[in-house]
Motif scaffolding. Structure first.
Motif, PDB file in Angstrom:
ATOM      1  N   ARG A  28      -3.440   6.781  -9.575  1.00 14.24           N
ATOM      2  CA  ARG A  28      -3.495   7.455 -10.882  1.00 14.24           C
ATOM      3  C   ARG A  28      -3.406   8.970 -10.711  1.00 14.24           C
ATOM      4  NH1 ARG A  28      -6.738   2.952 -12.023  1.00 14.24           N
ATOM      5  NH2 ARG A  28      -8.650   3.957 -11.320  1.00 14.24           N
TER       6      ARG A  28
ATOM      7  N   ASP B 243       0.801  -1.244   0.000  1.00 13.40           N
ATOM      8  CA  ASP B 243       0.000   0.000   0.000  1.00 13.40           C
ATOM      9  C   ASP B 243       0.819   1.272   0.000  1.00 13.40           C
ATOM     10  OD1 ASP B 243      -2.520  -0.760  -0.366  1.00 13.40           O
ATOM     11  OD2 ASP B 243      -3.086  -0.811   1.761  1.00 13.40           O
TER      12      ASP B 243
ATOM     13  N   ALA C 245       0.539   3.125  -7.819  1.00 17.44           N
ATOM     14  CA  ALA C 245      -0.418   2.026  -7.999  1.00 17.44           C
ATOM     15  C   ALA C 245      -1.451   2.371  -9.066  1.00 17.44           C
ATOM     16  CB  ALA C 245      -1.128   1.742  -6.675  1.00 17.44           C
ATOM     17  N   ASP C 246      -2.026   1.337  -9.647  1.00 14.15           N
ATOM     18  CA  ASP C 246      -3.093   1.532 -10.629  1.00 14.15           C
ATOM     19  C   ASP C 246      -4.438   1.575  -9.890  1.00 14.15           C
ATOM     20  OD1 ASP C 246      -4.195   1.979 -13.052  1.00 14.15           O
ATOM     21  OD2 ASP C 246      -4.014  -0.070 -13.784  1.00 14.15           O
ATOM     22  N   THR C 247      -4.541   2.521  -8.982  1.00 17.69           N
ATOM     23  CA  THR C 247      -5.776   2.745  -8.219  1.00 17.69           C
ATOM     24  C   THR C 247      -6.158   4.203  -8.459  1.00 17.69           C
ATOM     25  OG1 THR C 247      -4.502   3.496  -6.335  1.00 17.69           O
ATOM     26  CG2 THR C 247      -5.096   1.162  -6.368  1.00 17.69           C
ATOM     27  N   GLU C 248      -7.319   4.608  -7.982  1.00 12.59           N
ATOM     28  CA  GLU C 248      -7.736   5.998  -8.216  1.00 12.59           C
ATOM     29  C   GLU C 248      -6.717   6.974  -7.623  1.00 12.59           C
ATOM     30  OE1 GLU C 248     -11.795   6.726  -7.151  1.00 12.59           O
ATOM     31  OE2 GLU C 248     -11.510   8.893  -7.470  1.00 12.59           O
TER      32      GLU C 248
END
Ligand SMILES: Cc1ncc(COP(=O)(O)O)c(C=O)c1O
Length: 267
Positions: free
Chosen positions: A221, A189, A215-218
């Motif tokens: 991004r 994380d 990370a490829d998370t909101e």
């Protein structure tokens, strides 16, 4: 240290991935390697007009390191350029918790930023998790480097990341010394992974380069967008030849790392 095993999604081991990632699409007669694009400007009406924003020679190396780390990578002119981009996420007047034994360039940057009144730095011994946790309330960023250069100090990345997030701070981890074959901080994380690609990733003492990976998370991004903007505006961009050499160097990362670990164990 053991290198990671197979990726359930692609069923490729990282040892294979370093050889296979970032190749052009396979087609009869196609080159096995991406070309080097030397350009300052692109013909109008495409996705990008100017090569300070992007260069197709960066993309395969970014894709390869992004996939190895499990996120999206941005290539920078040096490890320190990537460090500065990550530090730019701290607002003026913000607080950074940082290892007293971090890489010297980071220590000097933060010391000077503090002397200029731009940030407050709380220096910690990252091997003492309780002391780090005690320094976190009110912080904007926890900086970690594990193993650190040169003392090889180790931090509890997962535990300290959870504590930092509880305190509302972002977490950046300099993963230069472990590389994504030994440690993938985004899985714990962490918000931003930083690399001096100058070291293990490129591996041949012939380039200076750096990366951030998010990370490829909101939220990841969103950080990617801010870091990309910082890269474009600071102009801390990689030359296409260096990017190409780094991808070539990455091909042998697994073998070089195996030998480095074996040598270290012998010593
Ligand atoms: C752990 C670590 N982070 C960052 C850097 C800075 O990277 P560069 O020299 O590519 O600017 C270094 C360089 O030695 C390093 O060892």
């Amino acid at each position: 240290m053991e290198q990671h095993e197979h990726d359930a999604q692609t069923d490729l081991s990282p040892r294979t991935k370093v050889v296979a990632l970032g190749r052009p699409e396979r087609a009869p007669g196609a080159s096995l390697n991406p070309p080097v694009t030397f350009t300052s400007t692109y013909v109008q009406d495409g996705p990008v007009n100017y090569a300070r924003v992007d260069n197709p020679t960066w993309t395969p190396f970014e894709q390869a390191v992004g996939e190895l780390e499990g996120g999206r990578a941005l290539l920078f002119a040096s490890g320190m350029a990537a460090v500065q981009a990550a530090l730019s996420l701290v607002p003026t007047g913000g607080t950074v918790v940082a290892p007293a034994a971090a890489y010297n360039g980071v220590v000097v940057s933060l010391t000077e930023a503090q002397a200029d009144g731009r940030v407050t730095v709380r220096w910690v011994d990252v091997t003492d998790s309780e002391a780090v946790a005690a320094a976190l309330p009110g912080a904007d960023l926890l900086w970690l480097e594990s193993p650190s250069n040169p003392l090889l100090e180790l931090a509890d990345i997962a535990g300290l990341t959870a504590a930092a997030h509880e305190a509302g701070a972002l977490v950046a981890v300099d993963n230069t010394f472990a590389t994504p074959l030994l440690q993938r901080p985004l899985q714990d994380d962490v918000d931003v992974v930083v690399h001096s690609a100058t070291k293990y990733l490129a591996g041949h003492s012939d380039v200076i380069l750096g990366l951030t990976v998010t990370a490829d998370t909101e939220s990841g991004r969103e950080l990617h967008t801010r870091l990309a903007r910082q890269r474009t505006l600071s102009g801390a961009i990689a030359g296409p030849m260096e990017a190409w050499l780094a991808l070539r160097g990455l091909r042998t990362l697994s073998l070089r790392l195996e030998r480095a670990c074996a040598n270290a164990a012998d010593l």
